[in-house]
Every structure is written in structure tokens, then in C-alpha cells.
Design a protein around this motif. Structure first.
Motif, PDB file in Angstrom:
ATOM      1  N   GLN A 128       5.180  -6.502  36.070  1.00 22.97           N
ATOM      2  CA  GLN A 128       4.175  -6.291  35.026  1.00 22.97           C
ATOM      3  C   GLN A 128       3.578  -7.629  34.472  1.00 22.97           C
ATOM      4  O   GLN A 128       4.348  -8.406  34.109  1.00 22.97           O
ATOM      5  CB  GLN A 128       4.967  -5.748  33.440  1.00 22.97           C
ATOM      6  CG  GLN A 128       3.929  -5.426  32.342  1.00 22.97           C
ATOM      7  CD  GLN A 128       4.666  -4.376  31.291  1.00 22.97           C
ATOM      8  OE1 GLN A 128       6.142  -4.273  31.386  1.00 22.97           O
ATOM      9  NE2 GLN A 128       4.001  -4.027  30.439  1.00 22.97           N
ATOM     10  N   VAL A 129       2.227  -7.879  34.341  1.00 23.28           N
ATOM     11  CA  VAL A 129       1.497  -9.065  34.166  1.00 23.28           C
ATOM     12  C   VAL A 129       0.694  -8.553  32.919  1.00 23.28           C
ATOM     13  O   VAL A 129      -0.547  -7.893  33.203  1.00 23.28           O
ATOM     14  CB  VAL A 129       0.848  -9.649  35.560  1.00 23.28           C
ATOM     15  CG1 VAL A 129       0.211 -10.888  35.139  1.00 23.28           C
ATOM     16  CG2 VAL A 129       1.938  -9.761  36.564  1.00 23.28           C
ATOM     17  N   GLY A 130       1.008  -9.273  31.828  1.00 31.99           N
ATOM     18  CA  GLY A 130       0.049  -9.190  30.782  1.00 31.99           C
ATOM     19  C   GLY A 130       0.207  -7.395  30.540  1.00 31.99           C
ATOM     20  O   GLY A 130       1.119  -6.859  30.275  1.00 31.99           O
ATOM     21  N   GLY A 131      -1.019  -6.907  30.442  1.00 31.83           N
ATOM     22  CA  GLY A 131      -1.081  -5.546  30.129  1.00 31.83           C
ATOM     23  C   GLY A 131      -1.211  -4.590  31.265  1.00 31.83           C
ATOM     24  O   GLY A 131      -1.234  -3.363  31.461  1.00 31.83           O
ATOM     25  N   ASN A 132      -1.336  -5.420  32.538  1.00 25.66           N
ATOM     26  CA  ASN A 132      -1.307  -4.402  33.785  1.00 25.66           C
ATOM     27  C   ASN A 132       0.090  -4.397  34.681  1.00 25.66           C
ATOM     28  O   ASN A 132       1.150  -5.576  34.376  1.00 25.66           O
ATOM     29  CB  ASN A 132      -2.131  -5.067  34.686  1.00 25.66           C
ATOM     30  CG  ASN A 132      -3.808  -5.027  34.110  1.00 25.66           C
ATOM     31  OD1 ASN A 132      -3.952  -4.237  33.276  1.00 25.66           O
ATOM     32  ND2 ASN A 132      -4.657  -5.744  34.740  1.00 25.66           N
ATOM     33  N   SER A 133       0.047  -3.547  35.464  1.00 25.36           N
ATOM     34  CA  SER A 133       1.540  -3.276  36.106  1.00 25.36           C
ATOM     35  C   SER A 133       1.242  -2.533  37.237  1.00 25.36           C
ATOM     36  O   SER A 133       0.222  -2.072  37.628  1.00 25.36           O
ATOM     37  CB  SER A 133       2.606  -2.360  35.374  1.00 25.36           C
ATOM     38  OG  SER A 133       2.115  -1.138  35.120  1.00 25.36           O
ATOM     39  N   ILE A 134       1.982  -2.927  38.417  1.00 23.46           N
ATOM     40  CA  ILE A 134       1.967  -2.261  39.663  1.00 23.46           C
ATOM     41  C   ILE A 134       3.188  -1.869  40.263  1.00 23.46           C
ATOM     42  O   ILE A 134       4.146  -2.673  40.015  1.00 23.46           O
ATOM     43  CB  ILE A 134       1.373  -3.373  40.922  1.00 23.46           C
ATOM     44  CG1 ILE A 134       1.140  -2.700  42.119  1.00 23.46           C
ATOM     45  CG2 ILE A 134       2.100  -4.845  40.855  1.00 23.46           C
ATOM     46  CD1 ILE A 134       0.285  -3.461  43.212  1.00 23.46           C
ATOM     47  N   ASP A 135       3.237  -0.744  40.939  1.00 21.70           N
ATOM     48  CA  ASP A 135       4.497  -0.256  41.386  1.00 21.70           C
ATOM     49  C   ASP A 135       4.527  -0.239  42.852  1.00 21.70           C
ATOM     50  O   ASP A 135       3.717  -0.790  43.446  1.00 21.70           O
ATOM     51  CB  ASP A 135       4.871   1.367  40.902  1.00 21.70           C
ATOM     52  CG  ASP A 135       3.682   2.181  41.530  1.00 21.70           C
ATOM     53  OD1 ASP A 135       3.287   3.271  40.693  1.00 21.70           O
ATOM     54  OD2 ASP A 135       2.927   1.637  42.263  1.00 21.70           O
ATOM     55  N   LYS A 136       5.536   0.393  43.590  1.00 21.13           N
ATOM     56  CA  LYS A 136       5.647   0.215  45.010  1.00 21.13           C
ATOM     57  C   LYS A 136       4.845   0.927  45.661  1.00 21.13           C
ATOM     58  O   LYS A 136       4.510   0.792  47.090  1.00 21.13           O
ATOM     59  CB  LYS A 136       7.316   0.561  45.233  1.00 21.13           C
ATOM     60  CG  LYS A 136       7.583   2.115  45.196  1.00 21.13           C
ATOM     61  CD  LYS A 136       9.017   2.318  45.490  1.00 21.13           C
ATOM     62  CE  LYS A 136       9.387   3.667  45.330  1.00 21.13           C
ATOM     63  NZ  LYS A 136      10.712   4.287  45.836  1.00 21.13           N
ATOM     64  N   TYR A 137       4.120   1.987  44.886  1.00 19.46           N
ATOM     65  CA  TYR A 137       3.056   2.666  45.780  1.00 19.46           C
ATOM     66  C   TYR A 137       1.596   1.952  45.781  1.00 19.46           C
ATOM     67  O   TYR A 137       0.684   2.496  46.205  1.00 19.46           O
ATOM     68  CB  TYR A 137       2.905   3.996  45.232  1.00 19.46           C
ATOM     69  CG  TYR A 137       4.227   4.891  45.066  1.00 19.46           C
ATOM     70  CD1 TYR A 137       4.855   4.846  43.957  1.00 19.46           C
ATOM     71  CD2 TYR A 137       4.575   5.331  46.294  1.00 19.46           C
ATOM     72  CE1 TYR A 137       6.093   5.535  43.824  1.00 19.46           C
ATOM     73  CE2 TYR A 137       5.935   5.768  46.300  1.00 19.46           C
ATOM     74  CZ  TYR A 137       6.537   6.170  45.107  1.00 19.46           C
ATOM     75  OH  TYR A 137       7.733   6.934  45.049  1.00 19.46           O
TER      76      TYR A 137
END
Length: 516
Positions: A180-189
Motif C-alpha cells: 500500500q502506497v498512499g491511497g493505492n495498493s497492489i496485490d500479487k495478481y
């Protein structure tokens, strides 16, 4: 890509322990199991998140180093600083591009040279990091951007989002992870979201980086605790229910170990899941097949076909790349030897080797065995040196390469122009071929500087009397340009994609058979 650990515990071992524990009541046994399962999952999630933070910090450290080097160049004319920007991209792992700013306006990019785009510091967490789902150049590929500013001067360093996804998917197969960076996030997909992530129902933990403004969230899906308990403690019955519960808990507490990519790779090797794919190499003048590069793929029983970038680094680190390559050569010989008559004399078959292969003389016997499977002179074996690990010149390496050349094996330097050691390899080892990296080929007709570098590599190969192969050919323009420069061998999607053995052999035989 999840990696699983092959279980080594037998039912007989668990059953013997069950028989030893006969005094604790059923309720106490169930309570201990549930409590221990939750505690273990919490510990596993914390450890996994901490390891992810460590690896992400290493990536961002490379971005910070690149920013430190080029920040003093901000404000200078783009033509003067393009080369230093590109040098940082080639020198720093994980770095995709380096861009200079002035007054929050990008004016020079390592990708395009002069470039104009406004930058809003408010888009960056703590003015430093931004996670993006894509940009105009690669709209479907996520990236992480590191920002450094000092007065009017500033630097933006972008990192490949695929590296983030690889870490999230490879560390632990059971744990759900996102960054999670600020209001954005990324998962393993690889999905980037700008909404608050849905909390993980079980054992959620958050570990923040002490160096950069981001955090890693880890946890498990709903029902994981009971699935975990059922998976670890089967076969409870009758009067021995509480005995089985307590004994299984004891075995789990004493013998529990984390999932290991090395164990999963060894399991896959034992199960012959690493299979060859073949990508044809063609002659630039006739477009006839002159050979093929043999690529390793993992036919995983649950994940399907796994890309090499998801498991090759682990294989190299663990040393399993050596027996995996041996298996690949043996499979290739078994598959292609019956069809040797369909190959032109001197048909090239190339395999990638690393520093691990050069630490012993075992490769000599592997190559001798491979060549003996084919009629004399029918194929030419090519070993392509990769540069993920540095090959240190020694008495063994010199003896190895001398013996390989004595067998008629040719040595190619893969991805030439992108590694630190390419020129030193030319000096230390008797190289026969250079393989031009696809990043230079992709810039034909797009970037003048990269084209000049490409021309210089071709000129160098001519002066050193080296063969040359260009990778990543995707357009007719690239093919015609390289042919005009005297590049004899071409490889890329324009001519053939990597094919499984059955399709490759079918196409090979069809191309050799004259039309009726």
C-alpha cells in the motif's frame, strides 16, 4: 507464483505420537489447537510481510542511488544528460526509467529524451512514492515511482511493477499480501486499486517500511484456521480423538517449518515438471530455420505453465539450476534426436548457462552426452552465458571453456550490452557469438542513441570476428534493418514464438518436407 513444500511426514509417525498422549481432555485439546493455529498464522503473516518489506526496500534503494547520481544534473540541457540517465537504468536493478524535473515539470527522460509532463507532488505519498496502474507508454503494466526533489531540481525513478508482483506472489503461497502506497495498493495478481483494501479476515498484520512511505499488509482468507487445522490433524476417531488432537498439535509445534521455494523446485525436478520450449532462430536472408533456443518452462500441477522469470532466480540461488539444465538437455536430446534428419547440418541448439555451471567441470560430460545423441555434424551446441550472477575467471573456468571448445561447443554472450561484465567476458573467455538484447532492437526506428549503440555492437562483433544473433524481432522494419547491417541470425515473435516440443517438431518436419 506460489511455491509449495512437499510433505515429508508420514501417517505412521503421527499415529505413533497420538498413542503417547492419553490424559488431556478433548476440550483442552481443541482449545490448544485453535489457539496455536491462530498464533502460528499471525507469526507467519508477520514474517512474510517483514520479508516483503526487506525486498521492496532493496528495490527502492536502487532507485534512491540512481536519484542521488542524476539529481545534480537537473537543469542541464537534456541532450547533455540523456546518456547518464540511460546509464543509471542499465546499472540499477529493477529500474525502468529515470527522468529529470525542473519546477515539477519533467523535461528529460531516459526512455524518450526530451519530454514534457507536469508532476503534482500531492500525488506522491509523503511527496516521495506513487503507485500507478500504468502510464501512457505501458497502460496495462503497473509501476512504482520514486520522487526526489531539492529546490527546483527533481528526479523521478520508476520501477517495474512486475518485480513487486513477483515478490508478493513468491514469498509464501498461503499468505495474502499487498503493498500500500498512499491511497493505492497492489496485490500479487498485479491489480492496482485506489480504494481502501478489504481487510483480511484472519491474522491480518501491517508492517511499515522504516525508510520509505509504504506498508505491506498480510493475512489469510476466511476459514483458513479451520482448513489449516483439518489439513494438519486428520483421522481423529473414537476414544483417540483428544489423543490425535494433542499429538498432531505437538508434531506441528515441533516440526512446523515455513514453505521453501527450494523444496518446491526440488519436488518439481524430481517430478520432471521442467520441460523444454523451443524458439526458432532464422537466417536473415532466407528466413530458413538455422537453429533454436531451448527455453525452460515449469509445468506446475496446480499453477499451470509458469514463466521462467518466476522460478529461474530461485533455481540459480539454490544451485538447482545445474541439474535442471542437465534434465533439459537430456529431454531435448530424447525429443529431437529421432528427427535429426529434418535439421539442416549445423542446426544450432542453444541452452542458457549461469555462473553455477562454471564452478565445476560437470558441464563437459553433459555436453558430451548431448552431442552423442545426434549424428556427427548434424547439430551445433551453443551455450549462452547469462549475467544474473558474475562468472569469476579461475583455473576451473578456463579449463571448462577450453574443454567445451574442444568438443565443438560454441559460447554465446546473452543480452550483450546490458550487463556490467560483458566486455570482461569477451576478454576472459573465448566467445563465439554475441546476442543483442531485445531492448536495443526495440528502439530501431524510435531512438537514435540506442540505434547508434546497436550499430556499435554490430561493428564490434565484426572487428572481433564474432557471430551475432539479434533477439526480440517483432517488426519487418527491425528485421530489414538488422539484415542490412549484416546480422545473419534473427530471433523473435516475428518469426516464431516459443513452442512446446510437439508443435516445434511438427513445424520442423513440415518445413523440411518439400511440398507435394
Amino acid at each position: 507464483m506460489p511455491l509449495t513444500l512437499k510433505s515429508t511426514r508420514k501417517w505412521t509417525d503421527r499415529y505413533a505420537l497420538v498413542m503417547l498422549s492419553g490424559l488431556l481432555p478433548v476440550v483442552l485439546g481443541l482449545f490448544i489447537i485453535f489457539w496455536q493455529a491462530n498464533r502460528s498464522l499471525q507469526f507467519e503473516a508477520t514474517q512474510t510481510a517483514a520479508e516483503a518489506v526487506r525486498q521492496f526496500d532493496l528495490m527502492l534503494d536502487n532507485a534512491a542511488l540512481a536519484a542521488d547520481v542524476v539529481l545534480p544534473l537537473a537543469g542541464q540541457d537534456c541532450v547533455q544528460v540523456e546518456l547518464p540517465l540511460r546509464e543509471q537504468v542499465t546499472r540499477r536493478p529493477f529500474v525502468r526509467s529515470v527522468n529529470l524535473m525542473w519546477n515539477n515539470q519533467i523535461y528529460c527522460s531516459s526512455l524518450f529524451g526530451p519530454f514534457k509532463e507536469a508532476v503534482d507532488p500531492a500525488d506522491y505519498a509523503s511527496g516521495e512514492l506513487r503507485l500507478m496502474a500504468g502510464n501512457p507508454v505501458t497502460p496495462n503494466e503497473p509501476l512504482l515511482v520514486y520522487r526526489r526533489a531539492k529546490g527546483q531540481a527533481g528526479v523521478l525513478v520508476s520501477l517495474y511493477g512486475s518485480h513487486l508482483v513477483n515478490v508478493l506472489g513468491l514469498i509464501n503461497q498461503y499468505t495474502q499480501l499487498l503493498i500500500q502506497v498512499g491511497g493505492n495498493s497492489i496485490d500479487k495478481y498485479g491489480q492496482v486499486r485506489n480504494t481502501p483494501p478489504v481487510p483480511y479476515p484472519v491474522a491480518q498484520v501491517t508492517v511499515s517500511s522504516s525508510q520509505y512511505p509504504y506498508q505491506v499488509v498480510a493475512g489469510f482468507r476466511a476459514g483458513t484456521v479451520w482448513r489449516f487445522i483439518r489439513a494438519q490433524y486428520p483421522g481423529l476417531m473414537g476414544l483417540f480423538v483428544f489423543l490425535g488432537v494433542v499429538s498432531a498439535l505437538t508434531v506441528r509445534w515441533l516440526k512446523k517449518r515455513s514453505s521453501s521455494p527450494t523444496h518446491e523446485l526440488q519436488r518439481g525436478l524430481d517430478a520432471a515438471e521442467f520441460i523444454p520450449y523451443f524458439q526458432a532462430v532464422v537466417r536473415s536472408d532466407t528466413k530458413q530455420w538455422a537453429g533454436a533456443e531451448v527455453l525452460m518452462r515449469w509445468q506446475h500441477p496446480r499453477e499451470g505453465l509458469v514463466r521462467p522469470d518466476l522460478f529461474i532466480p530461485f533455481a540459480e540461488h539454490s544451485g538447482l539450476i545445474v541439474p535442471m539444465t542437465r534434465s533439459l538437455m537430456q529431454q531435448t536430446a530424447r525429443l529431437l534426436a529421432p528427427h535429426a534428419s529434418s535439421m539442416e547440418p549445423g542446426f544450432h541448439l542453444g541452452f542458457n548457462i549461469t555462473a553455477r555451471h562454471c564452478q565445476t567441470l560437470e558441464l563437459i560430460d553433459d555436453c558430451r552426452e548431448f552431442l552423442s545423441a545426434f549424428p556427427a555434424g548434424r547439430i551445433a551446441l551453443v551455450l549462452e552465458l547469462t549475467e544474473r550472477e558474475l562468472i569469476v575467471p579461475s583455473a576451473i573456468t578456463h579449463e571448462l571453456f577450453a574443454a567445451l571448445h574442444g568438443l565443438g561447443v560454441m559460447i554465446a554472450l546473452d543480452d550483450f550490452g546490458t550487463g556490467h561484465s560483458s566486455l570482461s567476458y569477451l576478454h576472459e573467455f573465448n566467445i563465439d557469438y554475441l546476442k543483442i538484447d531485445k531492448s536495443f532492437v526495440a528502439m530501431i526506428g524510435v531512438d537514435a542513441l540506442s540505434r547508434h549503440i546497436l550499430d556499435s555492437i554490430i561493428e564490434l562483433s565484426v572487428k572481433l570476428d564474432l557471430g551475432i544473433v539479434a533477439e526480440g524481432i517483432e517488426t519487418e522494419e527491425q528485421s530489414e534493418y538488422l539484415a542490412s547491417k549484416g546480422v545473419v541470425f534473427l530471433q523473435g515473435y516475428l518469426f516464431a514464438r516459443p513452442l512446446p516440443a510437439t508443435d516445434f517438431i511438427k513445424t520442423l518436419v513440415a518445413r523440411h518436407t518439400p511440398p507435394q
